[in-house]
Design a protein around this motif. Structure first.
Motif, PDB file in Angstrom:
ATOM      1  N   GLY A 178       0.814  -1.206   0.000  1.00  0.00           N
ATOM      2  CA  GLY A 178       0.000   0.000   0.000  1.00  0.00           C
ATOM      3  C   GLY A 178       0.849   1.258   0.000  1.00  0.00           C
ATOM      4  N   VAL A 179       0.179   2.385   0.197  1.00  0.00           N
ATOM      5  CA  VAL A 179       0.834   3.689   0.353  1.00  0.00           C
ATOM      6  C   VAL A 179       0.248   4.313   1.606  1.00  0.00           C
ATOM      7  N   ASN A 180       1.092   4.497   2.602  1.00  0.00           N
ATOM      8  CA  ASN A 180       0.618   5.004   3.889  1.00  0.00           C
ATOM      9  C   ASN A 180       0.413   6.525   3.808  1.00  0.00           C
ATOM     10  N   ALA A 181      -0.835   6.929   3.956  1.00  0.00           N
ATOM     11  CA  ALA A 181      -1.144   8.362   3.852  1.00  0.00           C
ATOM     12  C   ALA A 181      -0.484   9.160   4.982  1.00  0.00           C
ATOM     13  N   ILE A 182      -0.263   8.508   6.135  1.00  0.00           N
ATOM     14  CA  ILE A 182       0.416   9.207   7.235  1.00  0.00           C
ATOM     15  C   ILE A 182       1.868   9.500   6.862  1.00  0.00           C
TER      16      ILE A 182
END
Length: 350
Positions: A178-182
């Motif tokens: 995934g791509v961690n928005a944080i």
């Protein structure tokens, strides 16, 4: 105890948290109603008092009635008053009431207004209705915000921006899927040190800009890489920029790190006020110090009406809202005398 100190003690024992200013407005009306040369009107809990005078500049003094919430008790010793709102800004209100007792050859208006400490749209100074035209019909204004007896020119504008950064969900056991928005928020904050915080010199005083993250939100579940994260930024900009220019400057800085699925919203843009010294030279000389106002005040609103305005009042602004407010008696009295001297000098110049 002097009348000035008596007024301040009276004001301090009247609770006046934003939205609950009925009692303190009643007190101000009662005080001013005893003076035959003042005409007193009330719009909700905004009290407008006017006294006619001879030819010369029309002076306007303004102060807000409300305080932030708090439970600080009222106390006094030989040197200081203590209590919620003593700095911000019941000391200034006491000075206004004392000035109303003094003779002035010039026409003067005083506005005591509610809800300055809360949302912009509830501010009583902005809800005067037909009385706004009368307030705008003045030549010089002083807002008695706490300045510790220093004349503070103009004020900063304020921009509150909400960003929603996109990512891609994944299980925390396989975060590379995934791509961690944080993480994206963190990358943006790391770049914040590169944002140019200007310090322009305007009318002889320096305005220091600032950009501050004020809030971060993101959560799906404890075992999920989040796909959305929200970040709020507050940009305090110098008054040589309009709100539109400040917003464009911030957007330009953000564009390189934003994707097609990211969202931006300017939740609030409040204009600043350009600094002015003309008309206030004697006040600056008497006070002995002048500087830029760091923060937003209703000098912005008064300036938008075309009334040249400055901030000046008793009380240390660094103690405002802190739960340990205090006001030195010597500074309370010196603020009164400084304003009275300025008013006399303006009258003498006619």
């Amino acid at each position: 105890m002097s009348d000035l100190e008596s007024s301040l003690r009276d004001l301090l024992v009247i609770p006046s948290v934003s939205g609950e200013e009925d009692a303190i407005a009643d007190y101000v009306v009662a005080r001013l109603a005893t003076k035959s040369d003042w005409r007193v009107d009330r719009v909700g809990n905004t009290v407008i008092a006017h006294r006619d005078g001879g030819p010369g500049p029309r002076l306007l003094l303004c102060g807000h009635l409300d305080t932030v919430p708090g439970d600080q008790g009222v106390d006094e010793d030989t040197d200081c008053f203590y209590g919620l709102g003593v700095c911000d800004m019941k000391g200034g209100l006491a000075v206004m009431l004392s000035l109303a007792d003094r003779h002035c050859a010039l026409p003067m208006t005083m506005v005591f207004y509610p809800c300055e400490e809360v949302a912009f749209e509830r501010n009583g100074l902005h809800l005067l209705g037909p009385a706004e035209a009368m307030v705008a019909d003045h030549d010089l204004a002083v807002l008695l915000e706490p300045t510790d007896g220093v004349v503070e020119l103009g004020c900063q504008g304020s921009l509150r921006l909400r960003l929603e950064l996109a990512g891609r969900r994944a299980h925390t056991s396989r975060p590379w899927m995934g791509v961690n928005a944080i993480d994206r928020v963190g990358e943006l904050l790391a770049r914040a040190t590169d944002f140019e915080r200007r310090r322009p010199l305007l009318a002889g005083v320096h305005f220091q800009e600032s950009l501050s993250p004020t809030r971060v939100e993101s959560f799906v579940a404890n075992n999920v890489v989040p796909d959305r994260a929200r970040l709020w930024l507050n940009y305090r900009f110098a008054p040589d920029l309009s709100g539109e220019q400040a917003l464009e400057q911030l957007f330009e800085w953000l564009r390189p790190v934003l994707g097609d699925d990211d969202l931006l919203e300017a939740e609030e843009v409040v204009e600043g006020a350009a600094p002015v010294q003309e008309g206030f030279e004697a006040l600056i000389e008497s006070a002995g110090q002048v500087r830029a106002k760091l923060g937003w005040t209703d000098v912005s609103f008064l300036s938008s009406l075309g009334v040249p305005s400055v901030n000046f009042g008793p009380g240390d602004p660094l103690l405002a809202h802190g739960g340990n407010e205090r006001l030195e008696k010597v500074k309370l009295h010196s603020s009164l005398e400084t304003l009275a001297s300025w008013i006399d000098s303006v009258a003498a110049s006619v």
